[in-house]
Design a protein around this motif. Structure first.
Motif, PDB file in Angstrom:
ATOM      1  N   PHE A  96       0.846  -1.187   0.000  1.00  0.00           N
ATOM      2  CA  PHE A  96       0.000   0.000   0.000  1.00  0.00           C
ATOM      3  C   PHE A  96       0.886   1.243   0.000  1.00  0.00           C
TER       4      PHE A  96
ATOM      5  N   TYR B 247       0.224   5.075   1.591  1.00  0.00           N
ATOM      6  CA  TYR B 247      -0.629   5.981   2.334  1.00  0.00           C
ATOM      7  C   TYR B 247      -0.006   7.373   2.293  1.00  0.00           C
TER       8      TYR B 247
ATOM      9  N   LEU C  28      -5.430   6.300   2.397  1.00  0.00           N
ATOM     10  CA  LEU C  28      -4.988   5.288   1.456  1.00  0.00           C
ATOM     11  C   LEU C  28      -4.946   5.870   0.042  1.00  0.00           C
TER      12      LEU C  28
ATOM     13  N   GLN D  13      -4.150  -9.122   9.442  1.00  0.00           N
ATOM     14  CA  GLN D  13      -2.955  -8.450   8.978  1.00  0.00           C
ATOM     15  C   GLN D  13      -2.621  -7.162   9.719  1.00  0.00           C
TER      16      GLN D  13
ATOM     17  N   TYR E 188     -12.405  -5.881  11.809  1.00  0.00           N
ATOM     18  CA  TYR E 188     -11.058  -5.916  12.362  1.00  0.00           C
ATOM     19  C   TYR E 188     -10.678  -4.507  12.796  1.00  0.00           C
TER      20      TYR E 188
ATOM     21  N   TYR F 215      -7.724  -1.912  14.868  1.00  0.00           N
ATOM     22  CA  TYR F 215      -6.286  -1.790  15.122  1.00  0.00           C
ATOM     23  C   TYR F 215      -5.996  -0.486  15.835  1.00  0.00           C
TER      24      TYR F 215
ATOM     25  N   TYR G 206      -2.409   1.939  16.144  1.00  0.00           N
ATOM     26  CA  TYR G 206      -1.028   2.212  15.770  1.00  0.00           C
ATOM     27  C   TYR G 206      -0.607   3.485  16.486  1.00  0.00           C
TER      28      TYR G 206
ATOM     29  N   PHE H  25       2.766  -0.549  14.647  1.00  0.00           N
ATOM     30  CA  PHE H  25       1.620  -1.344  15.034  1.00  0.00           C
ATOM     31  C   PHE H  25       1.625  -1.579  16.547  1.00  0.00           C
TER      32      PHE H  25
ATOM     33  N   TYR I 134     -10.172  -8.640  17.036  1.00  0.00           N
ATOM     34  CA  TYR I 134     -11.190  -9.259  16.195  1.00  0.00           C
ATOM     35  C   TYR I 134     -12.046 -10.167  17.047  1.00  0.00           C
TER      36      TYR I 134
ATOM     37  N   SER J 105      -6.028 -10.214  18.635  1.00  0.00           N
ATOM     38  CA  SER J 105      -5.505 -11.232  17.742  1.00  0.00           C
ATOM     39  C   SER J 105      -3.986 -11.163  17.629  1.00  0.00           C
ATOM     40  N   GLU J 106      -3.433  -9.985  17.788  1.00  0.00           N
ATOM     41  CA  GLU J 106      -1.980  -9.848  17.783  1.00  0.00           C
ATOM     42  C   GLU J 106      -1.604  -8.558  18.503  1.00  0.00           C
TER      43      GLU J 106
ATOM     44  N   LYS K 118     -10.950  -2.435   9.374  1.00  0.00           N
ATOM     45  CA  LYS K 118     -10.890  -3.157   8.102  1.00  0.00           C
ATOM     46  C   LYS K 118     -12.105  -4.050   7.980  1.00  0.00           C
TER      47      LYS K 118
ATOM     48  N   THR L  82     -12.021  -6.740   2.884  1.00  0.00           N
ATOM     49  CA  THR L  82     -10.959  -6.532   1.903  1.00  0.00           C
ATOM     50  C   THR L  82      -9.652  -6.234   2.631  1.00  0.00           C
ATOM     51  N   TYR L  83      -8.604  -5.958   1.870  1.00  0.00           N
ATOM     52  CA  TYR L  83      -7.269  -5.861   2.466  1.00  0.00           C
ATOM     53  C   TYR L  83      -6.966  -4.521   3.117  1.00  0.00           C
ATOM     54  N   GLU L  84      -7.643  -3.469   2.681  1.00  0.00           N
ATOM     55  CA  GLU L  84      -7.196  -2.151   3.127  1.00  0.00           C
ATOM     56  C   GLU L  84      -7.745  -1.759   4.488  1.00  0.00           C
ATOM     57  N   GLN L  85      -6.893  -1.110   5.255  1.00  0.00           N
ATOM     58  CA  GLN L  85      -7.276  -0.557   6.545  1.00  0.00           C
ATOM     59  C   GLN L  85      -7.531   0.930   6.371  1.00  0.00           C
ATOM     60  N   TYR L  86      -8.554   1.392   7.051  1.00  0.00           N
ATOM     61  CA  TYR L  86      -8.928   2.808   7.004  1.00  0.00           C
ATOM     62  C   TYR L  86      -8.617   3.424   8.360  1.00  0.00           C
TER      63      TYR L  86
END
Lengths: 115, 112
Positions: free
Chosen positions: A34, A36, A46, A101, B31, B33, B35, B45, B50, B55-56, B95, B98-102
Motif C-alpha cells: 500500500f 498511504y 490510502l 494483517q 477488524y 487496530y 497504531y 503497530f 477481532y 488477535s496480535e 478493516k 478486503t485488504y485495506e485498513q482505514y
C-alpha cells in the motif's frame, strides 16, 4: 518478517514535473502493498493498494505504483506534481491471506513541491 | 463516505495518569487496530482486535495497555499509567473483508 525501505527521506520537485517515490519491500510471503499519504496535521489516507491482481495499480489523485517482484519494488509515481501533493508518503506492507494483517510502515518520504 | 473517527483530537495528561483514547470504526468492519507514531518516527503497530479479543500485539503493547470494544460502535485504547515516552499520535484503523485498513485522524497524546 515483512519490511519496507523507503529510499529517500525527502524528495523535492517543481510543480508540473514527475514524481517518483521509491520503495523496496521484503516479505517471506506474497505481500499486500500500500501507499498511504499524510498531510500536515491530518490522518493517514490510502492512496492505492496492490493485492496480486494487476501489477500496475492506479490510485487517487493521479498516483500510480508498479509492483515488480524481480526487483522487490513498489515505487510510487505521478506524471505531474501539484502543490497539493506536498505531504508525507508511507509505503506499507502486510502479510496477505490473513484477516488479522498488521501493517508494517516504512519511514516515510516527505514530498516537497515548489512553484 | 463512511470514515473512522477518533476523540479527543488532542489529550494532555500528567505522567502516571490513566488515559482512554476513543475510536468509532466504520460500522460494518470486523477488524480493529491501534497504531502509534512518535514524533519524527515511523508508524508502529500496537494491537489488532477481532471477535472481541486481541488477535496480535506488539512488544510495545505491554500490561499498561488494554483495548476494549464496550459496545457495538466504540473501540478504546487505555493506558493505565502514562509515561513520558507514551507521548505520540495514536491512530485507530478498521478493516472489512478486503485488504485495506482505514485510518482515523489520530489523537495526539502529550504526557507531561
Amino acid at each position: 518478517a515483512q519490511s519496507v525501505t523507503q529510499l529517500d527521506s525527502h524528495v523535492s520537485v517543481s510543480e508540473g514535473t514527475p514524481v517518483l517515490l521509491r520503495c523496496n519491500y521484503s516479505s517471506s510471503y506474497s505481500p499486500s502493498l500500500f501507499w498511504y499519504v499524510q498531510h500536515p496535521n491530518k490522518g493517514l489516507q490510502l492512496l492505492l493498494k496492490y493485492t496480486s491482481a494487476a501489477t500496475l495499480v492506479k490510485g487517487i489523485n493521479g498516483f500510480e505504483a508498479e509492483f515488480k517482484k524481480s526487483e522487490t519494488s513498489f515505487h510510487l509515481t505521478k506524471p505531474s506534481a501539484h502543490m497539493s501533493d506536498a505531504a508525507e508518503y508511507f509505503c506499507v506492507v502486510s502479510l496477505k491471506n490473513t484477516g488479522f494483517q498488521k501493517l508494517v510502515f516504512g519511514t516515510g518520504t516527505r514530498l516537497l513541491v515548489s512553484p | 463516505e463512511p470514515e473512522v473517527t477518533q476523540t479527543p483530537s488532542h489529550q494532555v495528561t500528567q505522567m502516571g495518569q490513566e488515559v482512554i483514547l476513543r475510536c468509532v470504526p466504520i460500522s460494518n468492519h470486523l477488524y480493529f487496530y491501534w497504531y502509534r507514531q512518535i514524533l519524527g518516527q515511523k508508524v508502529e503497530f500496537l494491537v489488532s482486535f477481532y471477535n472481541n479479543e486481541i488477535s496480535e500485539k506488539s512488544e510495545i503493547f505491554d500490561d499498561q495497555f488494554s483495548v476494549e470494544r464496550p459496545d457495538g460502535s466504540n473501540f478504546t485504547l487505555k493506558i493505565r499509567s502514562t509515561k513520558l515516552e507514551d507521548s505520540a499520535m495514536y491512530f485507530c484503523a478498521s478493516k472489512g473483508r478486503t485488504y485495506e485498513q482505514y485510518f482515523g485522524p489520530g489523537t495526539r497524546l502529550t504526557v507531561t
